[in-house]
Enzyme design. Sequence first.
Site, PDB file in Angstrom:
ATOM      1  N   SER A 408       0.833  -1.203   0.000  1.00  0.00           N
ATOM      2  CA  SER A 408       0.000   0.000   0.000  1.00  0.00           C
ATOM      3  C   SER A 408       0.864   1.248   0.000  1.00  0.00           C
ATOM      4  O   SER A 408       0.366   2.346  -0.132  1.00  0.00           O
ATOM      5  CB  SER A 408      -0.919   0.004   1.212  1.00  0.00           C
ATOM      6  OG  SER A 408      -0.157  -0.028   2.397  1.00  0.00           O
ATOM      7  N   HIS A 429      -2.074  -3.433  -5.665  1.00  0.00           N
ATOM      8  CA  HIS A 429      -2.550  -3.060  -4.337  1.00  0.00           C
ATOM      9  C   HIS A 429      -4.037  -3.376  -4.199  1.00  0.00           C
ATOM     10  O   HIS A 429      -4.873  -2.745  -4.826  1.00  0.00           O
ATOM     11  CB  HIS A 429      -2.291  -1.556  -4.134  1.00  0.00           C
ATOM     12  CG  HIS A 429      -2.764  -1.022  -2.826  1.00  0.00           C
ATOM     13  ND1 HIS A 429      -2.987   0.312  -2.611  1.00  0.00           N
ATOM     14  CD2 HIS A 429      -3.044  -1.628  -1.650  1.00  0.00           C
ATOM     15  CE1 HIS A 429      -3.393   0.502  -1.360  1.00  0.00           C
ATOM     16  NE2 HIS A 429      -3.438  -0.663  -0.766  1.00  0.00           N
ATOM     17  N   GLU A 441      -5.471  -1.279  -7.312  1.00  0.00           N
ATOM     18  CA  GLU A 441      -4.593  -0.183  -7.743  1.00  0.00           C
ATOM     19  C   GLU A 441      -3.279  -0.826  -8.198  1.00  0.00           C
ATOM     20  O   GLU A 441      -2.537  -1.366  -7.374  1.00  0.00           O
ATOM     21  CB  GLU A 441      -4.365   0.766  -6.556  1.00  0.00           C
ATOM     22  CG  GLU A 441      -3.562   1.996  -6.868  1.00  0.00           C
ATOM     23  CD  GLU A 441      -3.346   2.877  -5.619  1.00  0.00           C
ATOM     24  OE1 GLU A 441      -3.252   2.342  -4.499  1.00  0.00           O
ATOM     25  OE2 GLU A 441      -3.250   4.107  -5.782  1.00  0.00           O
ATOM     26  N   ASN A 479      -3.607   6.405  -1.112  1.00  0.00           N
ATOM     27  CA  ASN A 479      -3.086   6.704   0.229  1.00  0.00           C
ATOM     28  C   ASN A 479      -2.310   8.020   0.265  1.00  0.00           C
ATOM     29  O   ASN A 479      -2.241   8.668   1.296  1.00  0.00           O
ATOM     30  CB  ASN A 479      -2.198   5.558   0.724  1.00  0.00           C
ATOM     31  CG  ASN A 479      -3.049   4.392   1.208  1.00  0.00           C
ATOM     32  OD1 ASN A 479      -4.247   4.556   1.435  1.00  0.00           O
ATOM     33  ND2 ASN A 479      -2.450   3.228   1.353  1.00  0.00           N
TER      34      ASN A 479
END
Length: 692
Positions: A408, A429, A441, A479
């Site tokens: 991540s 991800h 992702e 993120n």
Amino acid sequence: MPAVGYEVDGEIAVLTIDYPPVNALSLAVREGLEAGLSQARDDAAVRAVIMVGGGKTFIAGADITEFGTEKGNSGPSIAKLEGILEHFPKPTIAAIHGTALGGGLELALAAHVRVAVAAARVGLPEVNLGILPGAGGTQRLPRLTGVEAAVDIMTTGRHVPAADALALGILDEIVAELRPGAVAFARQVIAEGAKFQPVIERNEKLRGVDPAVFAGLRKSVAKKARGKIAPMTIIDCVEAACGMDATAGLRFEREKFHSLYANDQRPALMYYFFAEREARKVPGLTAEPKKIKSAAVIGAGTMGGGIAMVLANAGIAATIVDINDEALAKGMATVRKNYEISVSRGSTSQAKMDAALGLITTATDYADIAQCDIVIEAVFEKMELKRSIFAKLDAVMKPGAILATNTSSLNVDMIAAATARPQDVIGVHFFSPANVMKLQENIRGEKSSDQTIATVMALGKELGKNVVLARNCDGFIGNRMLQYYTGEAEFLLEQGATPEQVDRVAEAFGMPMGPFTMRDMSGMDVSVLVREERRKTLPPGERLSPVLERLVQRGRKGQKTGKGYYRYEGREKSIDPETTEVIEEVAREYGIERRSFTDAEIEARLFAPLVVEGAKELEDGTAIRASDIDVAWVNGYGFPAHKGGPMYWGERYGLDKICELAFEAEARNGPRWAPGPLLQRLAAQGKGWKDA
Ligand code: 3H9
């Protein structure tokens, strides 16, 4: 090639809709159907009519690209075709394969009979576009299935498998082979001289429905709708079907369709529909994806197990690897339990669970996975651990196998550098729980080959995920933005807002959970660890609010300790004076003046930083398009799709206003919060993302 082919097979006219890619009811198709039906009516030799889809599907619905255009408003409407079908002097049969969706199913509901192959699925997914089935679906479906099933199907937009659709009364028969089965069925109908009552005239299932049923449905649907208005309007229409005659019910549906069409949620959801499809496309990428038949997952933890489930659900054999049998047994027990919960909830069947479990095996030796087409590493987020695993994989995996890391935040290039084949290495991800969350992702490393990228993009679609492609950078697309959302939420506390107010505003906006409730759920100590790393890279003059750490120091780690930002009695949360005390203490220490905030101010302060960072991602190539960022945030973080995603929302809010908010945030919080050159340029020129 005409959009609708006409042929006569004995006494049966077959109208074949052939309008790739999905046989949507475009002007050409509607005109073709009207002409074909007219020909069949006038041909004395024809005694029944079959409507069938050419290619891989029946009809995917109205042509969304024609909405609001001259073409969309020309020619026969779907409702007109339905009237013709319903009162056709000869039996009309819809023969369904692939999917019959939206206007496609509505048209089929106006035919006298519906047959389908076992693999077909039907649904009315208009709700996902911010509208409702506006061609009679809200009035006809409950007449076949009853009120509750109809509301479920139309408010979730789910695709109903043929067997269930048969049991619910939507279909009349499942046929082994599409056209021969439909023709045989038509011959039988002719032979029996069967007469059919149009669906719109069948009222048995609508009589005597207790009004309390609707109150119950409104309550349960409102919870899931999170601010979407179409689901509630669909219930109004079904209620109208029960209380009005068919003509009035259809008129009511029409009015409600128009009011939803005029609402802002509709263009946002339609934009979002195309954004998901666009995100799969990588400009300039022409490499053919490799076919993935077998996969390995390194790590039997929650993430590894979830990824194995996703693979198995898509029919891909998956071997989970971990260091010992004990870890594997524990991981498999969780996988099994997750499937059992799904079976008990009815979201999967025992047969599907057995088939999926049959595809998942375990191993402790890397040699056992050497021949797999892809390996997805899903261990703790520790760079050295990941690098050592990749070095081992490099030594054993067959040439050309894809080596993917489920990370991540870690640098994919550093992981790739642990191998002698960085071209085969890529980030994939998944979001937790992997078997539930829809986002995948993918992160291209500097040396990831085009074929490696193409393969994981195609794999994502096969796994039923919504994919986006990100460039390798800290936090990737999602993120990287998240830290600004949570960061500003924390600063708001110091300045006088309460956790409860911030959460309430976020939830009213449409987020599934406010940022503080979310932290309490996921464990505040986990957030502290992540922030320790982040603190090391902060530019001079920037700080993170220490409220989180102070609360954790007092043993407040979130729900698991019964107290975090809130105090918990079971699942009930309440405001805790100790949290207020900590927040006030921090504010005093930093000399921050506390004041009250309006909800509108909080909303702007929470969501604007997402747009600011998103713009920087566009600028440095982390994301290919603004709409990819929206896809990531809707699927990975629960940003409300009916607001289009943060970038769509930001553009409508006003990039100039976002830019101003960013300058204010820079003054308050430090240099990382400043608007980038791209945002400043677009704001100054009054332009949008398409001009980026
Ligand atoms: C409606 O029916 C309103 C009615 O109530 C009447 C009111 C009066 N129109 O998804 P894919 C395109 S509203 C135009 O990648 P898959 C799509 O953009 C409609 N285009 O394939 C893509 O284009 P491109 C209700 C459409 O195999 C290409 O087709 N119906 C439409 O993964 C391939 O699509 C729906 O909401 C459309 N209706 O999935 C169904 N649908 O290649 C929406 C698709 O240029 N569609 N396209 O990117 C779907 O759910 C999926 O497309 C489907 C196929 C399951 C059919």
